[in-house]
Design an enzyme around this catalytic site. Structure first.
Site, PDB file in Angstrom:
ATOM      1  N   GLU A 240      25.740  88.403   4.675  1.00 25.01           N
ATOM      2  CA  GLU A 240      24.556  88.705   3.879  1.00 25.01           C
ATOM      3  C   GLU A 240      23.344  87.978   4.453  1.00 25.01           C
ATOM      4  O   GLU A 240      23.370  86.771   4.645  1.00 25.01           O
ATOM      5  CB  GLU A 240      24.802  88.296   2.419  1.00 25.01           C
ATOM      6  CG  GLU A 240      25.853  89.185   1.754  1.00 25.01           C
ATOM      7  CD  GLU A 240      26.564  88.544   0.566  1.00 25.01           C
ATOM      8  OE1 GLU A 240      26.030  87.580  -0.003  1.00 25.01           O
ATOM      9  OE2 GLU A 240      27.665  89.019   0.218  1.00 25.01           O
TER      10      GLU A 240
ATOM     11  N   GLU B 189      31.445  90.738  -0.694  1.00 24.35           N
ATOM     12  CA  GLU B 189      32.261  89.795   0.068  1.00 24.35           C
ATOM     13  C   GLU B 189      33.642  90.345   0.373  1.00 24.35           C
ATOM     14  O   GLU B 189      34.233  90.026   1.408  1.00 24.35           O
ATOM     15  CB  GLU B 189      32.389  88.472  -0.691  1.00 24.35           C
ATOM     16  CG  GLU B 189      31.119  87.637  -0.731  1.00 24.35           C
ATOM     17  CD  GLU B 189      30.125  88.124  -1.768  1.00 24.35           C
ATOM     18  OE1 GLU B 189      30.491  88.979  -2.599  1.00 24.35           O
ATOM     19  OE2 GLU B 189      28.968  87.653  -1.742  1.00 24.35           O
TER      20      GLU B 189
ATOM     21  N   PHE C 264      27.489  80.234   1.049  1.00 25.58           N
ATOM     22  CA  PHE C 264      28.124  79.218   0.191  1.00 25.58           C
ATOM     23  C   PHE C 264      29.641  79.448   0.150  1.00 25.58           C
ATOM     24  O   PHE C 264      30.095  80.541  -0.156  1.00 25.58           O
ATOM     25  CB  PHE C 264      27.564  79.301  -1.227  1.00 25.58           C
ATOM     26  CG  PHE C 264      26.135  78.843  -1.339  1.00 25.58           C
ATOM     27  CD1 PHE C 264      25.832  77.541  -1.704  1.00 25.58           C
ATOM     28  CD2 PHE C 264      25.084  79.713  -1.067  1.00 25.58           C
ATOM     29  CE1 PHE C 264      24.506  77.112  -1.818  1.00 25.58           C
ATOM     30  CE2 PHE C 264      23.754  79.289  -1.178  1.00 25.58           C
ATOM     31  CZ  PHE C 264      23.467  78.000  -1.551  1.00 25.58           C
TER      32      PHE C 264
ATOM     33  N   PHE D 268      31.632  81.437  -2.531  1.00 25.67           N
ATOM     34  CA  PHE D 268      31.731  82.899  -2.620  1.00 25.67           C
ATOM     35  C   PHE D 268      33.000  83.426  -1.951  1.00 25.67           C
ATOM     36  O   PHE D 268      33.304  84.616  -2.026  1.00 25.67           O
ATOM     37  CB  PHE D 268      30.511  83.577  -1.991  1.00 25.67           C
ATOM     38  CG  PHE D 268      29.179  83.054  -2.460  1.00 25.67           C
ATOM     39  CD1 PHE D 268      29.053  82.413  -3.690  1.00 25.67           C
ATOM     40  CD2 PHE D 268      28.042  83.194  -1.677  1.00 25.67           C
ATOM     41  CE1 PHE D 268      27.819  81.922  -4.117  1.00 25.67           C
ATOM     42  CE2 PHE D 268      26.818  82.708  -2.095  1.00 25.67           C
ATOM     43  CZ  PHE D 268      26.703  82.074  -3.310  1.00 25.67           C
TER      44      PHE D 268
ATOM     45  N   HIS E 219      28.018  76.339  -6.477  1.00 27.27           N
ATOM     46  CA  HIS E 219      27.448  76.417  -5.121  1.00 27.27           C
ATOM     47  C   HIS E 219      27.688  75.131  -4.342  1.00 27.27           C
ATOM     48  O   HIS E 219      26.909  74.800  -3.454  1.00 27.27           O
ATOM     49  CB  HIS E 219      25.928  76.653  -5.190  1.00 27.27           C
ATOM     50  CG  HIS E 219      25.516  78.045  -5.524  1.00 27.27           C
ATOM     51  ND1 HIS E 219      25.595  78.562  -6.783  1.00 27.27           N
ATOM     52  CD2 HIS E 219      25.006  79.041  -4.755  1.00 27.27           C
ATOM     53  CE1 HIS E 219      25.143  79.807  -6.788  1.00 27.27           C
ATOM     54  NE2 HIS E 219      24.784  80.126  -5.571  1.00 27.27           N
TER      55      HIS E 219
END
Ligand SMILES: Cc1ncc(C[n+]2csc(CCOP(=O)(O)OP(=O)(O)O)c2C)c(N)n1
Ligand SMILES: Cc1ncc(C[n+]2csc(CCOP(=O)(O)OP(=O)(O)O)c2C)c(N)n1
Ligand SMILES: [Mg+2]
Ligand SMILES: [Mg+2]
Lengths: 331, 333, 333, 331
Positions: free
Chosen positions: B33, B64, B87, B90, B133
């Site tokens: 991304e 993802e 991160f 994810f 995160h």
């Protein structure tokens, strides 16, 4: 692209509500501009995402809900939290990481929640609130509360698998939930048009046999509100979920740091001309619902409230070290 | 060029490693991304779109699962994808593809096929992004046979290990630390400079205490080691794992046998973290017989990472605490 | 009824526990793939549709993400879902909801809200279903603050622990073992019989060696313990954890202090498994000072679970090997 | 529900191919019936899922592919593996867990794969092959091989998030992949009609702006083949992905043990009357492509080959214990 159209309101809305919505829009704008100002000065410790430019899309939708209805929100949740009437002092304190914050300084901007007021929380995971939303809707259905759930997310979020699974489950079980895609044209730097192969997200309703609705001008508060009044009624009547999308724009970068190379200054400027607050202000004046002075006074009071919240936050204590070890498990 | 080095950040070392490998092998490409015009959420692909074009620096939808699945399928058929997970939190959406597919495919197929993908994960806390995160989740992957896991702690190691990971024919989970993208150090410029996976490095030699660490905590461990040497004359041996899987047990056990005292440090939650595995490895080995004291651990506290900057920082082992534990081991405090 | 017991299988103990709790509290309900007319992939809800109807024994689409998310949202708003995950391997698709949402919500919200969901996971190998249907993944969850993890090993414990899990106001990962659904034992019939989470049980008292175990391996450990006691006069203390998180450290450490020798046994892959955490916990505690020898581990081999039945079986600790390790600890072999 | 219609074939297909397809259908039927027989006698150590009843849906689709094209498959992968011309001896040996098996006895029924022949593997995870499929398609696109990928799955699999994400990514990147939903009306015990809110899965193509195709009689081999010839051509020409669905039925339970309470004997019997092999046999005879004797001879030879494969498997050695520790990592 949304064309600027004249605002319209099909509903008869009491003046008090009209002005209250204006207040909420001002609160969102003023709150986030203030936070942005502090971010630039390093006074905010973490990541934040602003709702500036998206005030109508947030307030118009949430204003159509009733007390007891619920929402789930996402990383860009300030606008929704404020529209759900969260305490501004506590929210500002939270963003500054203070013990008096909504989450005692442990959640921050991406986790603002107010369960008592029906906000099941902002969410740092794109799509993270969708499962919660249908689960909350299942509770309403099983307990026959007559309440509904609104699940708010962006444009880019529709490509998460969870969107598909939860939309499908909600459609099959006829859960009372409004899936609301707030399309600001980008997911971080990525244009939505480059990551879907249909024109708009709402068109995906076809895959679930449910209605898809489109609000072409998501900066037009009465238009947003009208549409949501219709949808809330539809969903509350037991017809199952809907998917609705509104077009709007975020004025600022994606998050606290964003070089912004992916969009032109011209594009941003054009959208600033379509300012939802100015638009609504003109609407109210043109329709003799309020004078400019009245509205300016609302804005001024809003500013004051935001300054007050900053003061509250600044004067609030940092959380204690021990507090970091609390609140992990429920009794 | 062969022996030249340059001071650069971890971020630039990552960009350099990927760019060199993409020049060297047309099958290597980057996907994730906002890796393109945005240059990556952490700036770890700035400029690469310009050099390699959008086929090979490939922006993806926010998907993802599809990203990881696509990478694996591409790898099984001849390409060598690098995935920017951004991160590490994810990676929750990539678990099937990594754990049930990539790690097991070759085995389940009786030795046929290979899945050369590198998953680059921005791990750890330190940017005020709170509990969703800030996780270092390497322990999930070290538990799964078929995966390699690496966590280099200096810009040079980042370059050398990343290049080896890209060249490796297996799936590699690569940890980079969001708090350390700006950390600087000398980095070799030789495009053939690589560091083999599976080899720890003694970042300091010493005789009194062994500290085993990796990734983000290396920096603090080195500071602590240097300070206790200076101030207290305690000689600390620092074993920097760099690769967690395959684990360089020999390096760990040899050092423990030499010093008889050991402290383990990482930045993941303590309970169930990878340093627990190291403690167990020592405790079941012949190095146990050389131990002069307990095997100590210092890791992130077992609490979701809090937002407030002070609390966030306090959840991690500090240089002071590392020093205290080292001194505890040699009975100086 | 109060002191009555009945011999029943683990499967029936699960059905009984869920049914009792659903009778007791109308907020409790079961959801998952094929839990209704099919009675669950492993028959663990046979008959429940008939008693409770399809609202409360809720068949779902094949959508693990939506199932887990829905359960969490329902739990946050007052219901108490039990999720039949079926094969634990499929939990890969639930990781965001369990790890980033359920485990952290209360903390991130500063102590507001709760997420009382039980995820029932059929773990382990033993049914010839190969690498994607045979994993015991408890170590992923013990590493995440905010989750409880349980793995009872007898029908009675299954009943008592499952009932406590359903009544608990937190998210609980409940391991059941596909190889042991038919295992039988005495089960109390009292609907108020529960076993508190977080309490280990000494399934055997002994003085020579401590064996710490849980879940599927308990049965083999008990057999091994009884056999070495009988044949070699070695007195083995068996600490059955039952709950992994919160961990009953006291029970472990007390036993180790008493015997000075310890073997850890489970059925997950050895590297990075939860028994590594137990080893580390012992090695960093004062119990270390009581140790007469290394801390030994016996676990599943670090290979994806093979299909062939003989290979599959050989990947697990056998009674023979457990005995061998016990005797090794007391220097009998 | 599919109505039994007269078979049709728009393509001119050489006799050799027509008969070969018949052979493959017989192989699938005979193979799985044999395995089922052995399962009932405890001679098969693990979980298996049969393709009996779905022969036309498998063979018709795969026969339209060319050499070098790839497939991904699912837990019910026997039919696809056989249609991809896997070695029957090795496959039978694999299902019996032998060292000579396709996967050396380490994969079993759910992991049959033959990378050389383009079968990227059966998969034990519902939806597990979808990501692989689009990745394999990306390789074909980037390397401009002209090859395409077919991603096979059931009806229930369309509710996994990975279906959505991979369909979307494939549509946006115009990847050469056919998404193929083999609808046998149930996911284990769950009727597809109870878990989607549209009539058919192929209708979900609308959400990705790609064509959705429907093969109402998936037991009609020529119909399946014709449709796939068309789709293969479309996809190979660079038009991006398609979604196609065929209706068929599994004669046996979901897996080795299945009480089967969720469907009536009558329903099963009706479907058995629509036997795809009988249907194709009649088609071949009616169209003078083969005599009954020729076809029976093919079937007989197929039986022989299956018996041969059992013999091969029975006589093959068990894998060694050491082999369990091999093949984890590539060099
Ligand atoms: C699962 C997951 N993937 C990626 C991210 C990183 N991320 C945060 S916001 C964002 C973009 C979201 O775009 P959109 O849904 O359009 O919302 P917007 O920010 O435009 O309001 C991304 C990719 C994330 N937080 N979670
Ligand atoms: C992720 C995942 N969830 C659940 C299962 C269990 N499971 C195996 S097959 C199956 C049904 C699949 O239905 P469908 O896609 O229609 O294929 P069919 O078996 O009917 O051919 C289920 C739920 C699984 N293997 N993987
Ligand atoms: Mg957006
Ligand atoms: Mg099906």
């Amino acid at each position: 692209m949304a064309k600027s159209k004249k605002s319209t309101a099909k509903q008869e809305i009491p003046k008090e509500k009209l002005l209250h919505m204006y207040k909420l829009m001002c609160d969102i704008r003023n709150f986030d501009e203030k936070v942005n100002y502090m971010v630039k000065r390093g006074q905010v410790p973490g990541m934040t995402h602003f709702s500036v430019g998206e005030e109508a899309a947030n307030v118009g939708a949430i204003a159509a809900l009733s007390k007891g209805d619920l929402i789930t929100s996402n990383h860009r949740g300030h606008g929704q939290a404020i529209a759900m009437e969260i305490g501004l002092n506590e929210m500002m304190a939270e963003i500054m990481g203070k013990a008096t914050g909504t989450c005692k300084g442990k959640g921050g901007s991406m986790h603002i929640a107010d369960l008592d007021k029906g906000n099941l929380g902002a969410n740092g995971i794109v799509g993270g609130g969708m499962g919660m939303a249908i689960g909350a809707a299942l509770t309403q259905q099983m307990k026959k509360t007559g309440k509904i759930v609104m699940c708010c997310f962006g444009d880019g979020a529709v490509n998460e698998g969870t969107f598909h699974e939860t939309m499908n489950m909600a459609s099959v079980w006829k859960l009372p939930v409004i899936f609301y895609s707030i399309n600001n044209f980008y997911g971080i730097s990525t244009p939505i048009s480059s990551v879907i192969n249909v024109d708009y997200n709402y068109q995906r309703a076809c895959a679930y046999g449910i209605p898809g609705h489109f609000i072409e001008d998501g900066n037009d508060l009465p238009a947003v509100y009208d549409k949501f009044v219709e949808l809330v009624d539809y969903v509350r009547s037991g017809n199952g979920p809907v998917l609705v999308e509104s077009l709007t724009y975020r004025w600022h970068g994606h998050s606290t740091s964003d070089p912004g190379k992916y969009r032109t200054k011209q594009e941003v400027d054009e959208w600033k001309k379509k300012d939802p607050i100015v638009k609504y202000k003109n609407y109210l004046i043109e329709n003799n619902q309020a004078t400019e002075e009245e509205l300016d006074e609302i804005d001024r009071k809003s500013m004051e409230a935001i300054e007050e919240s900053v003061k509250f936050a600044m004067e609030s204590p940092e959380p204690t070290l021990e507090s970091a070890f609390e609140d992990i498990f429920a009794d | 060029m062969e022996n030249e080095t340059k001071v650069m950040s971890v971020r630039d070392a990552i960009i350099l490693a990927m760019s060199e490998e993409m020049r060297r092998d047309e099958n290597v490409f980057l996907m994730g991304e906002d890796v393109g015009i945005f240059g990556g959420d952490f700036g770890t692909s700035v400029g690469m779109l310009q050099e390699f074009g959008k086929e090979r620096v490939r922006d993806t939808p926010i998907s993802e699962n599809a990203i990881s699945g696509c990478a694996i399928g591409a790898a099984m058929t001849g390409l060598r994808p690098i995935v920017d997970v951004t991160f590490m939190d994810f990676i929750v959406y990539m678990m099937d593809n990594i754990v049930n597919q990539a790690a097991k495919t070759r085995y389940m197929f009786g030795g046929k096929g290979q899945v050369p993908v590198v998953f680059r994960c921005a791990a750890g806390s330190g940017v005020g992004a709170a509990a969703q995160h800030s996780q270092s989740l390497e322990a999930w992957f070290t538990h799964i046979p078929g995966l390699k896991v690496v966590a280099p702690g200096t810009p040079a190691d980042v370059k050398g290990i990343l290049k080896s990971a890209i060249r490796d024919n297996n799936t590699v989970i690569f940890l980079e630390y969001k708090a350390q993208f700006n950390m600087k150090g000398e980095v070799p410029l030789d495009p053939e400079f690589t560091i083999p996976l599976g080899k720890a490095e003694l970042k300091r030699e010493g005789k009194d205490v062994t500290v085993v660490t990796y990734g983000r905590m290396l920096e603090r461990v080195l500071q602590a080691a240097d300070q206790v040497r200076e101030a207290e004359g305690v000689s600390v041996e620092v074993v920097d794992l760099r690769t967690l899987m395959p684990l360089d047990k020999e390096a760990i056990l040899n050092s423990v046998k030499k010093t008889g005292r050991v402290l383990l440090v990482n930045d993941a939650h303590k309970t169930g973290g990878f340093i627990g595995e190291i403690a167990a490895t020592i405790a079941e080995s012949d190095a146990f017989d050389y131990l002069d004291g307990r095997i100590l651990r210092l890791a992130a506290e077992d609490v979701p990472v809090p937002y407030n900057a002070k609390l966030e920082a306090a959840m991690l082992p500090s240089v002071e605490r590392i020093k205290k534990y080292i001194l505890k081991l040699v009975n100086k405090r």
